[in-house]
Design a protein around this motif. Structure first.
Motif, mmCIF file in Angstrom:
data_model
loop_
_atom_site.group_PDB
_atom_site.id
_atom_site.type_symbol
_atom_site.label_atom_id
_atom_site.label_comp_id
_atom_site.label_asym_id
_atom_site.label_seq_id
_atom_site.Cartn_x
_atom_site.Cartn_y
_atom_site.Cartn_z
ATOM 1 N N SER A 10 2.838 18.870 -1.140
ATOM 2 C CA SER A 10 3.741 19.565 -0.230
ATOM 3 C C SER A 10 4.911 18.657 0.118
ATOM 4 N N MET A 11 6.006 19.273 0.576
ATOM 5 C CA MET A 11 7.160 18.490 0.991
ATOM 6 C C MET A 11 6.785 17.560 2.137
ATOM 7 N N GLY A 12 5.932 18.031 3.038
ATOM 8 C CA GLY A 12 5.516 17.211 4.166
ATOM 9 C C GLY A 12 4.749 15.982 3.734
ATOM 10 N N GLN A 13 3.881 16.121 2.727
ATOM 11 C CA GLN A 13 3.109 14.987 2.234
ATOM 12 C C GLN A 13 4.025 13.916 1.646
ATOM 13 N N ASN A 14 4.967 14.343 0.812
ATOM 14 C CA ASN A 14 5.895 13.382 0.219
ATOM 15 C C ASN A 14 6.763 12.724 1.281
ATOM 16 N N GLU A 35 3.810 10.433 -12.186
ATOM 17 C CA GLU A 35 4.381 10.083 -13.484
ATOM 18 C C GLU A 35 3.582 9.027 -14.236
ATOM 19 N N LYS A 36 2.572 8.429 -13.599
ATOM 20 C CA LYS A 36 1.864 7.309 -14.195
ATOM 21 C C LYS A 36 0.376 7.620 -14.370
ATOM 22 N N GLU A 37 -0.199 7.052 -15.437
ATOM 23 C CA GLU A 37 -1.647 7.150 -15.602
ATOM 24 C C GLU A 37 -2.358 6.008 -14.899
ATOM 25 N N LEU A 38 -1.649 4.881 -14.729
ATOM 26 C CA LEU A 38 -2.210 3.704 -14.090
ATOM 27 C C LEU A 38 -1.234 3.190 -13.044
ATOM 28 N N VAL A 39 -1.724 3.018 -11.824
ATOM 29 C CA VAL A 39 -0.953 2.378 -10.752
ATOM 30 C C VAL A 39 -1.702 1.111 -10.377
ATOM 31 N N PHE A 40 -1.059 -0.039 -10.574
ATOM 32 C CA PHE A 40 -1.696 -1.330 -10.305
ATOM 33 C C PHE A 40 -0.828 -2.063 -9.291
ATOM 34 N N ALA A 41 -1.341 -2.212 -8.072
ATOM 35 C CA ALA A 41 -0.594 -2.859 -6.995
ATOM 36 C C ALA A 41 -1.385 -4.038 -6.449
ATOM 37 N N LEU A 71 0.829 -1.205 0.000
ATOM 38 C CA LEU A 71 0.000 0.000 0.000
ATOM 39 C C LEU A 71 0.866 1.259 0.000
ATOM 40 N N ALA A 72 1.968 1.227 0.741
ATOM 41 C CA ALA A 72 2.866 2.381 0.755
ATOM 42 C C ALA A 72 3.500 2.595 -0.612
ATOM 43 N N ARG A 73 3.861 1.512 -1.278
ATOM 44 C CA ARG A 73 4.430 1.652 -2.624
ATOM 45 C C ARG A 73 3.404 2.200 -3.604
ATOM 46 N N ALA A 74 2.155 1.771 -3.470
ATOM 47 C CA ALA A 74 1.105 2.305 -4.334
ATOM 48 C C ALA A 74 0.901 3.787 -4.078
ATOM 49 N N ARG A 75 0.907 4.180 -2.821
ATOM 50 C CA ARG A 75 0.753 5.604 -2.489
ATOM 51 C C ARG A 75 1.907 6.426 -3.058
ATOM 52 N N ARG A 76 3.100 5.867 -2.979
ATOM 53 C CA ARG A 76 4.260 6.608 -3.494
ATOM 54 C C ARG A 76 4.169 6.746 -5.005
ATOM 55 N N PHE A 122 -5.750 0.936 6.016
ATOM 56 C CA PHE A 122 -4.648 1.136 5.070
ATOM 57 C C PHE A 122 -5.163 1.704 3.749
ATOM 58 N N VAL A 123 -6.262 1.116 3.246
ATOM 59 C CA VAL A 123 -6.828 1.609 1.988
ATOM 60 C C VAL A 123 -7.355 3.025 2.177
ATOM 61 N N GLY A 124 -7.845 3.336 3.377
ATOM 62 C CA GLY A 124 -8.295 4.702 3.655
ATOM 63 C C GLY A 124 -7.184 5.720 3.516
ATOM 64 N N GLU A 125 -5.964 5.336 3.910
ATOM 65 C CA GLU A 125 -4.823 6.244 3.750
ATOM 66 C C GLU A 125 -4.526 6.486 2.275
ATOM 67 N N LEU A 126 -4.600 5.415 1.480
ATOM 68 C CA LEU A 126 -4.427 5.564 0.035
ATOM 69 C C LEU A 126 -5.538 6.424 -0.546
ATOM 70 N N ARG A 127 -6.745 6.197 -0.103
ATOM 71 C CA ARG A 127 -7.894 6.964 -0.605
ATOM 72 C C ARG A 127 -7.727 8.454 -0.308
#
Length: 323
Positions: free
Chosen positions: A306-310, A198-204, A187-192, A233-238
């Motif tokens: 923001s820098m903080g978000q990244n 840079e991508k139109e599609l993220v598939f994790a 999930l963290a990799r998908a969020r990153r 976890f999915v809520g964080e991605l959302r």
């Protein structure tokens, strides 16, 4: 605009609740049909190639002959002889022993397999990030934390023909924690990837829920606890989605009492993504329809963060040992 597809192995439509699991059901969710292997139950090894190609296992060619791992490169030569020389039950026991006592993995077919065999996938011609998809391995020489943990589970996850779910664990509580760590990594990799812009599609993809389900037949509380934590976890991605981004959740089958069930599910932030999905065979078409109909271009997205978000996502990856 970015489309994020999250494959959650064994996400069961009968175990999710739109009140308790708002992030696993999203704005629209439904049960869909899956495909059984020759063993009579859905097979992860076969189904994720089906989901990314829209082809049945007979068409894409990635099939398990005995439900274990006979398509593994290490076993492929031996399996041809075993089909003629060994009864099915003995093949299964040998396959189980090999998986329990070697570092081999049944889900590591390289992405080049599809091109070599003239098989198209949902990723062809797309600017896509692919993260941990079974049997679509872009770089076979590298592995992330989920795959490393899965490959080295030892007696925390062993195949057993006598167990209700076909697996046992020496310590289900410790095993649970490792599986949740696997899911957190993916999930963290998908969020990153989403935030990278840079991508139109993220598939994790993550297998944590499936693994927990296989050993929790005597500990049902663990399985439902996993649903609650994964929902968070999915809520964080959302929360990372921009207003014009979309999220699609896909499972390959359900899992109850330690055994794969014959229903999969999809959920999405917009019902248009799932309205025409009746089975795992329809998922690819739904993804392509969304990408073709709407401008999924993540360019410039990173500059709006923001820098903080990244830093927050980077810090999570570092804490998990991925960076």
């Amino acid at each position: 605009m970015v489309l994020v597809v999250l494959g959650i192995d064994a996400l069961d439509p009968e175990l999710v609740d739109s009140t308790d699991h708002q992030n696993l059901t999203l704005d629209s969710h439904l049960s869909i049909e899956t495909i059984n292997s020759i063993e009579g139950e859905p097979s992860t090894h076969e189904l994720w190639p089906t989901i990314i190609t829209g082809l049945a296992p007979e068409e894409h060619g990635l099939k398990l002959n005995d439900g274990v791992a006979w398509e593994n490169p290490l076993l492929r030569y031996g399996s041809a002889a075993a089909n003629y020389l060994l009864p099915d039950g003995i093949q299964t026991r040998i396959g189980a022993w090999l998986l329990n006592n070697t570092g081999e993995d049944a889900f590591r077919v390289p992405a080049t397999y599809y091109q070599k065999n003239g098989i198209s996938t949902v990723f062809d011609g797309r600017d896509a990030a692919t993260i941990g998809i079974p049997n679509y391995v872009v770089d076979p020489e590298n592995e992330d934390r989920e795959h490393s943990l899965r490959r080295n589970l030892g007696d925390l996850f062993e195949r057993s023909g006598s167990a209700p779910g076909g697996h046992t664990s020496a310590d289900p509580a410790v095993f649970y924690e490792q599986c949740l760590e696997m899911s957190m990594v993916r999930l963290a990799r998908a969020r990153r990837a989403l935030r990278g812009g840079e991508k139109e599609l993220v598939f994790a993809y993550t297998s944590g829920l499936d693994l927990i389900g296989h050993v929790s037949y005597d500990h049902p509380r663990l399985q439902m606890q996993a649903y609650s934590e994964l929902d968070e976890f999915v809520g964080e991605l959302r929360d990372d989605l921009h207003e014009d981004d979309e999220l699609l959740l896909v499972s390959d089958h359900g899992l109850q009492d330690g055994v794969h069930t014959h229903e999969a599910m999809v959920a999405a932030t917009d019902n248009r993504l799932v309205d025409d999905v009746g089975s795992v065979l329809d998922v690819r078409a739904a993804i392509e329809s969304e990408l073709d109909a709407h401008d999924h271009d993540g360019s410039g997205r990173g500059q709006r963060l923001s820098m903080g978000q990244n830093d927050a996502v980077t810090s999570q990856l570092e804490d998990l040992g991925y960076m």
